[in-house]
Design a protein around this motif. Sequence first.
Motif, PDB file in Angstrom:
ATOM      1  N   PRO A 173      -0.995   4.085  -4.540  1.00  0.00           N
ATOM      2  CA  PRO A 173      -1.713   4.794  -5.604  1.00  0.00           C
ATOM      3  C   PRO A 173      -0.782   5.131  -6.763  1.00  0.00           C
ATOM      4  CG  PRO A 173      -1.410   6.196  -3.662  1.00  0.00           C
ATOM      5  CD  PRO A 173      -0.962   4.837  -3.270  1.00  0.00           C
ATOM      6  N   ASP A 174      -1.343   5.216  -7.963  1.00  0.00           N
ATOM      7  CA  ASP A 174      -0.535   5.557  -9.140  1.00  0.00           C
ATOM      8  C   ASP A 174      -0.145   7.024  -9.102  1.00  0.00           C
ATOM      9  OD1 ASP A 174      -0.648   3.017 -10.165  1.00  0.00           O
ATOM     10  OD2 ASP A 174      -2.558   3.404 -11.183  1.00  0.00           O
ATOM     11  N   ALA A 201      -9.954   9.010   2.192  1.00  0.00           N
ATOM     12  CA  ALA A 201      -9.764   8.106   1.065  1.00  0.00           C
ATOM     13  C   ALA A 201     -10.773   6.966   1.178  1.00  0.00           C
ATOM     14  CB  ALA A 201      -8.347   7.556   1.080  1.00  0.00           C
ATOM     15  N   ARG A 220       0.551  10.926  -5.996  1.00  0.00           N
ATOM     16  CA  ARG A 220       0.041   9.625  -5.550  1.00  0.00           C
ATOM     17  C   ARG A 220      -0.865   9.853  -4.361  1.00  0.00           C
ATOM     18  NH1 ARG A 220       3.301   5.437  -7.699  1.00  0.00           N
ATOM     19  NH2 ARG A 220       5.419   6.149  -8.175  1.00  0.00           N
ATOM     20  N   CYS A 221      -2.177   9.565  -4.529  1.00  0.00           N
ATOM     21  CA  CYS A 221      -3.081   9.648  -3.391  1.00  0.00           C
ATOM     22  C   CYS A 221      -4.397   8.997  -3.775  1.00  0.00           C
ATOM     23  CB  CYS A 221      -3.316  11.106  -2.980  1.00  0.00           C
ATOM     24  SG  CYS A 221      -4.275  11.225  -1.456  1.00  0.00           S
ATOM     25  N   HIS A 222      -4.972   8.259  -2.809  1.00  0.00           N
ATOM     26  CA  HIS A 222      -6.254   7.607  -3.089  1.00  0.00           C
ATOM     27  C   HIS A 222      -7.429   8.561  -2.950  1.00  0.00           C
ATOM     28  CE1 HIS A 222      -4.926   3.561  -3.824  1.00  0.00           C
ATOM     29  NE2 HIS A 222      -4.175   3.541  -2.724  1.00  0.00           N
ATOM     30  N   THR A 263      -3.138  -0.708  -1.596  1.00  0.00           N
ATOM     31  CA  THR A 263      -2.331  -0.513  -2.806  1.00  0.00           C
ATOM     32  C   THR A 263      -1.632   0.840  -2.795  1.00  0.00           C
ATOM     33  OG1 THR A 263      -4.265   0.387  -3.935  1.00  0.00           O
ATOM     34  CG2 THR A 263      -3.740  -1.947  -4.350  1.00  0.00           C
ATOM     35  N   SER A 267      -8.262   1.521   1.100  1.00  0.00           N
ATOM     36  CA  SER A 267      -7.459   1.607  -0.122  1.00  0.00           C
ATOM     37  C   SER A 267      -5.995   1.942   0.178  1.00  0.00           C
ATOM     38  CB  SER A 267      -8.054   2.655  -1.066  1.00  0.00           C
ATOM     39  OG  SER A 267      -8.073   3.924  -0.407  1.00  0.00           O
ATOM     40  N   CYS A 268      -5.754   2.810   1.166  1.00  0.00           N
ATOM     41  CA  CYS A 268      -4.373   3.244   1.428  1.00  0.00           C
ATOM     42  C   CYS A 268      -3.503   2.087   1.896  1.00  0.00           C
ATOM     43  CB  CYS A 268      -4.359   4.351   2.473  1.00  0.00           C
ATOM     44  SG  CYS A 268      -5.219   5.825   1.911  1.00  0.00           S
ATOM     45  N   GLY A 289       0.828  -1.199   0.000  1.00  0.00           N
ATOM     46  CA  GLY A 289       0.000   0.000   0.000  1.00  0.00           C
ATOM     47  C   GLY A 289       0.856   1.240   0.000  1.00  0.00           C
ATOM     48  N   CYS A 290       0.234   2.356   0.365  1.00  0.00           N
ATOM     49  CA  CYS A 290       0.924   3.646   0.331  1.00  0.00           C
ATOM     50  C   CYS A 290       1.899   3.725   1.499  1.00  0.00           C
ATOM     51  CB  CYS A 290      -0.107   4.762   0.407  1.00  0.00           C
ATOM     52  SG  CYS A 290       0.621   6.400   0.524  1.00  0.00           S
ATOM     53  N   SER A 303       0.973   6.050   4.300  1.00  0.00           N
ATOM     54  CA  SER A 303      -0.332   5.913   4.964  1.00  0.00           C
ATOM     55  C   SER A 303      -0.257   5.833   6.495  1.00  0.00           C
ATOM     56  CB  SER A 303      -1.121   4.739   4.388  1.00  0.00           C
ATOM     57  OG  SER A 303      -0.416   3.534   4.578  1.00  0.00           O
TER      58      SER A 303
END
Lengths: 343, 330
Positions: free
Chosen positions: A312-313, A302, A324-326, A310, A306-307, A289-290, A293
């Motif tokens: 984030p792109d 977010a 990069r942030c969800h 994965t 999600s954080c 993940g991030c 995070s």
Amino acid sequence: MTSLLEISNLRVSFPTDDGDVHAVDNLSLTLNAGETVAIVGESGSGKTVTSLSVMGLHNPRSTKLSGSIKIPDGDQVIDVVNDDAEKVRNMRGRVMSMIFQDPMSSLHPYFRIGKQLAEAYLVHNPGKKEEARKRTVEMLDLVGIPEPAKRAKDYPHQFSGGMRQRVMIAMALMNTPRVLIADEPTTALDVTVQAQILTLMQGIQKEFNMGILLITHDLGVVAAIADRVSVMYAGNIVEQGSADDIFYRPMAPYTVGLLNSVPKITYGEKQRLQSIAGQPPSLINLPSGCAFSPRCTYIENAPAGSCAATLPDLVGVSSSHVSRCHIPESDRPQVFSHVAGGK
Amino acid sequence: MLTFVSRRLVYAAITLLIVSMAVYAIFAILPFDPAALTCGQHCTPLVIRANRIKLGFDKPLWEQYWMFLHGIFAGRTYGVGSAAFHCPAPAFGYSFNDNMCVTELLQQKLPITLSVAIGALILWLIVGVGLGILAARFKGRWPDTASSVFVLFGTSLPVFVTGLFLLIWVSIKWKIIPISFLGYVSVFSDPIGFVKLFILPWITLAFAFAALYTRFTRASILETLGEDYIRTARAKGLSEKKVLRIHTFRAALAPIVTLASLDFAGLIGGAILTETIFNLPGIGQWTLRSVYEFNLPVVVCTTILAAGVVIIMNLIVDMLYAVLDPRVRI
Ligand SMILES: Nc1ncnc2c1ncn2[C@@H]1O[C@H](COP(=O)(O)OP(=O)(O)O)[C@@H](O)[C@H]1O
Ligand SMILES: [Mg+2]
């Protein structure tokens, strides 16, 4: 190739007994002529590892590198990561040069600085002693060393910190490189000297139309001279954009945290500094993940989970400003609205 | 520079004075009669008394010490009339056990010890520094591993084991070199004989020292290679060979100068084990025997020699450093 430097998907890791240290992960950036690109991040985020990669200065026996770092040299393009080490050595100090954080220790204590500068020229112009000598005095003069011909006979310990950094810059310029990498060039210097060195670098950049890759953790330095900025955290670029984007429209929580932790000069009441709570993660076992995070204060904005799940792109509505942030990009100006200086 | 050297020489003289006084004081508080030790089995109270007066042991200690100092600069005559004998300056006294002036003895012993020390020094510097450079250059590869085996043996085998091993094989089994010392030959008059005489002591000493120097050199080079200025040298585009030769070695090897000078000084004080194993009548054996025999003049002389060499070597190191490192001003 139109740019001076093109890093794509650079990954650098160091195998150790405890596992691989992932110092840089999937880093891409470009640098154009006459431009200053800053890499910002707290210490340990992989800035120096990135700059040494561009110079091809990692020990191949203890470093795993992948991706590519393309630098044009005449009508060729050399890939520092994948091309022959001898080709890369031949470019060092000629096409790309580097100045380092600590000018005290970066000059050899045993040799006169004139000899050290001339050597930089002679590596790439063997035998041209007379030219080397002339160029040495020229460059020392250019970087603002008074009585350059006389000072060339002095040893490094006879110079002050700021003067030594000027000498380092002169040395980097001996072969008129297109790319100058400056790894925290002002960190070890007094504030007043810092400004002089930055002004000098800007002047030289104009004169030679050089691209400067400026590594720093000091946002003040970035604000002073960077055109574009990449913010790094734990080996990843978390935000990339123009200097204005980063300062006025930050899109990654880590950038927001960095901006908030800069002391500001205000009239009247004292202002509390907001530091980012927690520590950067170990680079050996990066959390999935991030990576930011665990320290992120906006995590509830977010989508749930999600954080942690994965990384984030690195994307953005505008391709020139990515992060990069969800948290949905449209929500972020609202969420980060309290940032000082933000709009 | 000149003031530095002269100041240091004055300090050296003071140090040597104190050292010699200390030796005198130690002998003075020991419960024995120095005159009784001058005549071995033929001693009668009469001979002892005569010798006591002849050597000045009847005088107060400070006067004896003063005569000793005086003798160093002016020479010294013992006794009177036809029985008198003279030791020319610099006289360190007279050794009854050898029936010779100490200075004359020193002239016999010193070349042997110097030959052992200088030969061993050269050998261990070549081997130790050479292997250390190789080990650092090929860190983690086979030359490094091989040199670490050498270091292991060199540091763990005591000198008397190496020495006896060499003696048994080379001298006794193969009979290449005679066991007993038949007299000193100088390198200038008979180079081959000289090497034959000293090769085993050299190897014995050099083996132990070379191992230490290998380890030290390797560590010093690797440490220097981690310096920022080495990174600068590489960033210029210098080849690895030049980075090593021009930028690394001088800085990495400077501390070895200190180490070598002090180790060398220590050997002049006497490589007692090595001299004993190979039956070389050098300073070490001489000192040891004289201590057993309470032979004061010899002990004072060798102590001053050992201390003097250490002081002089320190001075040389400081001067060399000023040449090697421009930051050092003397
Ligand atoms: N040669 C190396 N071997 C192992 N780990 C390294 C090596 N060089 C750097 N690192 C690690 O990589 C991370 C990034 O370091 P660096 O790029 O120097 O950070 P900074 O952003 O402060 O310049 C750090 O955690 C550091 O410990
Ligand atoms: Mg750094």
